[in-house]
Design a protein around this motif. Sequence first.
Motif, short mmCIF file in Angstrom:
data_model
loop_
_atom_site.label_atom_id
_atom_site.label_comp_id
_atom_site.label_asym_id
_atom_site.label_seq_id
_atom_site.Cartn_x
_atom_site.Cartn_y
_atom_site.Cartn_z
N ASP A 1 40.29 49.94 45.08
CA ASP A 1 41.50 50.19 44.30
C ASP A 1 42.43 48.99 44.35
O ASP A 1 42.86 48.58 45.44
CB ASP A 1 42.22 51.42 44.88
CG ASP A 1 43.53 51.69 44.18
OD1 ASP A 1 43.54 51.72 42.94
OD2 ASP A 1 44.56 51.84 44.87
N PRO A 2 42.76 48.39 43.21
CA PRO A 2 43.63 47.21 43.19
C PRO A 2 44.98 47.44 43.88
O PRO A 2 45.49 46.55 44.56
CB PRO A 2 43.81 46.91 41.71
CG PRO A 2 42.58 47.49 41.06
CD PRO A 2 42.26 48.71 41.85
N SER A 3 45.54 48.63 43.72
CA SER A 3 46.84 48.93 44.33
C SER A 3 46.75 48.93 45.85
O SER A 3 47.59 48.34 46.54
CB SER A 3 47.36 50.28 43.82
OG SER A 3 48.58 50.60 44.44
N ARG B 1 39.93 42.41 38.45
CA ARG B 1 41.24 43.09 38.45
C ARG B 1 41.82 43.16 39.87
O ARG B 1 43.03 43.05 40.06
CB ARG B 1 41.11 44.50 37.85
CG ARG B 1 41.10 44.53 36.34
CD ARG B 1 41.29 45.94 35.81
NE ARG B 1 40.11 46.77 36.04
CZ ARG B 1 39.10 46.88 35.20
NH1 ARG B 1 39.11 46.19 34.06
NH2 ARG B 1 38.08 47.66 35.46
N ILE B 2 40.95 43.38 40.84
CA ILE B 2 41.42 43.40 42.23
C ILE B 2 41.96 42.03 42.62
O ILE B 2 43.03 41.92 43.23
CB ILE B 2 40.27 43.82 43.16
CG1 ILE B 2 39.92 45.29 42.93
CG2 ILE B 2 40.66 43.59 44.63
CD1 ILE B 2 38.69 45.76 43.70
N GLN C 1 36.18 44.99 37.22
CA GLN C 1 36.97 45.64 38.26
C GLN C 1 37.23 44.70 39.41
O GLN C 1 38.33 44.65 39.97
CB GLN C 1 36.25 46.90 38.75
CG GLN C 1 36.93 47.63 39.90
CD GLN C 1 38.24 48.30 39.51
OE1 GLN C 1 38.66 48.23 38.35
NE2 GLN C 1 38.90 48.92 40.46
N MET D 1 44.48 47.52 47.71
CA MET D 1 44.16 46.17 48.17
C MET D 1 45.42 45.29 48.16
O MET D 1 45.64 44.49 49.08
CB MET D 1 43.07 45.56 47.29
CG MET D 1 41.72 46.26 47.40
SD MET D 1 40.81 45.87 48.92
CE MET D 1 39.90 44.41 48.38
N SER D 2 46.25 45.45 47.15
CA SER D 2 47.49 44.67 47.06
C SER D 2 48.46 45.04 48.17
O SER D 2 49.10 44.17 48.78
CB SER D 2 48.16 44.90 45.70
OG SER D 2 47.33 44.48 44.66
N GLU E 1 43.19 39.74 40.66
CA GLU E 1 44.45 39.54 39.94
C GLU E 1 45.59 40.30 40.60
O GLU E 1 46.70 39.77 40.76
CB GLU E 1 44.30 39.99 38.49
CG GLU E 1 43.41 39.09 37.64
CD GLU E 1 43.15 39.69 36.27
OE1 GLU E 1 43.53 40.87 36.04
OE2 GLU E 1 42.54 39.00 35.44
N ALA E 2 45.35 41.55 40.97
CA ALA E 2 46.39 42.37 41.56
C ALA E 2 46.84 41.80 42.91
O ALA E 2 48.04 41.74 43.21
CB ALA E 2 45.90 43.81 41.73
N VAL E 3 45.89 41.38 43.73
CA VAL E 3 46.24 40.82 45.04
C VAL E 3 46.96 39.49 44.86
O VAL E 3 47.92 39.19 45.57
CB VAL E 3 44.98 40.66 45.90
CG1 VAL E 3 45.31 39.93 47.20
CG2 VAL E 3 44.36 42.03 46.21
#
Length: 340
Positions: free
Chosen positions: A89-91, A137-138, A134, A93-94, A140-142
Motif C-alpha cells: 500500500d503506497p500510503s 506508484r509506491i 503499482q 509505505m509512505s 512515487e508516494a514514498v
Amino acid sequence: MKSDLSSRLNRPLTIGRTTIDRRLVLAPMTLLGHIAFRELLAGFGGYGLLFGEMCSARRIPQEVRTGSAYFGWREAERQHLVMQIFGADPSAMSTAARVIEEKGLFGVDLNFGCSVATICKQRCGAALLKTPDQAARIVEAVRRAISIPLFVKFRTGWTDDPAIPVDLARRFASAGADALTFHPRVAPDRRSRPPRWDYIKRVKNAVTIPVFGNGDVFDETDCLRMMETTGCDGVAIGRMAIARPWLMAQMAGMLSPDTGIYRRTAFALLDLMERHFDNRRALRRYKKFALYFSANFKFAHSFFKRIGHAPDLKALRGELEAFFSRDPETMARPNMNFFL
C-alpha cells in the motif's frame, strides 16, 4: 588487484543529496543483518552503508526502537543506516518512510526483491514486480513523503528476460528513486542458478542514478570482476558478509585477516547478541548466522549441526569453545553448498 579494487571502492558516491565515502554496502537480510551483527561488522569497517532487516511498513509506526527485534539501531550507526521496508500500500509505505526520516536514519529502501512465499502472498516484495505500475506508484508516494535517500532493491522479475529489469529500473528512476540495488535472478529462483551479471550492466546503462550490483560476490576477485564487467557504481554484499564479517574491510584494503579472526568473530557476535536480544531471539539468530559461518571450515557440517542442536546460549558457547580448541582448518573459499 587488491590496490585496484580498493581504489574503486574507496571513492565517494553521491546518492540523492548525500555522499557516502565507500562503495561497498551491507545488503539487507532478514534475521541476519540485525543490530548485533551490524555492530560486529562496524568494528571491522570498510562499508559505505549498512542496510537493516526487512520491516513491515504497517508495523513501523507502532515499533519501539529499544524493544523491536527489527526496527532498532545504535546511535553510532544512525547516519549510515538504511532501513528496508516492505508493503503493498503506497500510503502505508509512505507513513513508514516518514517515521524513518524522523528518526534521523540515512535512507529508506523499498523491498521489491523478496521471493519468500509468505511475503509474496501479501502481494509484497518480488510479487510487486508482476504489477510494475503499482510498484512505481509506491516509489512515487514514498518519494513525495521524504527527502532522505530512497533506494529500491529488486530482482529480474518472474521471467528470465533482460528487458524486464531494464524497464523496471527506468520506472523506478523516473518515479524518484535515488539508487537501485539489483539482484539479477528471477524471483522464483532462490539460488539454484547463477545470477546474470550481464543484466546488471544493462540496468546500469538504462539509468543515470547509482546502481549497486548484488549476487555471488564471494571474494575480492569476484568484486572487482563485477565492477569491471557491469560498470555498477557499488556492490551490495549479502551472505558472504555473514560468513566473513571482515570481508568488506579486507576488500577496502583496511585489514589483512589472521588465523584467529574466526574464533574472535564467533565469540564477539555471541556477546553482542546477548547484549541486544533476549535469550530466545539471540539463540535463533546465532543459528542463522552459523549456517553461513560454518562454510569457512573443512568440517562445516559437523560444526553447523552441533550449533544447531544447542538448546540454549550456555550450551552454544560451550560448543564454540570445544570446536575452536581443536584449531579447525579453514578454507580459502567457503563451501558453496551452504549458500544454496
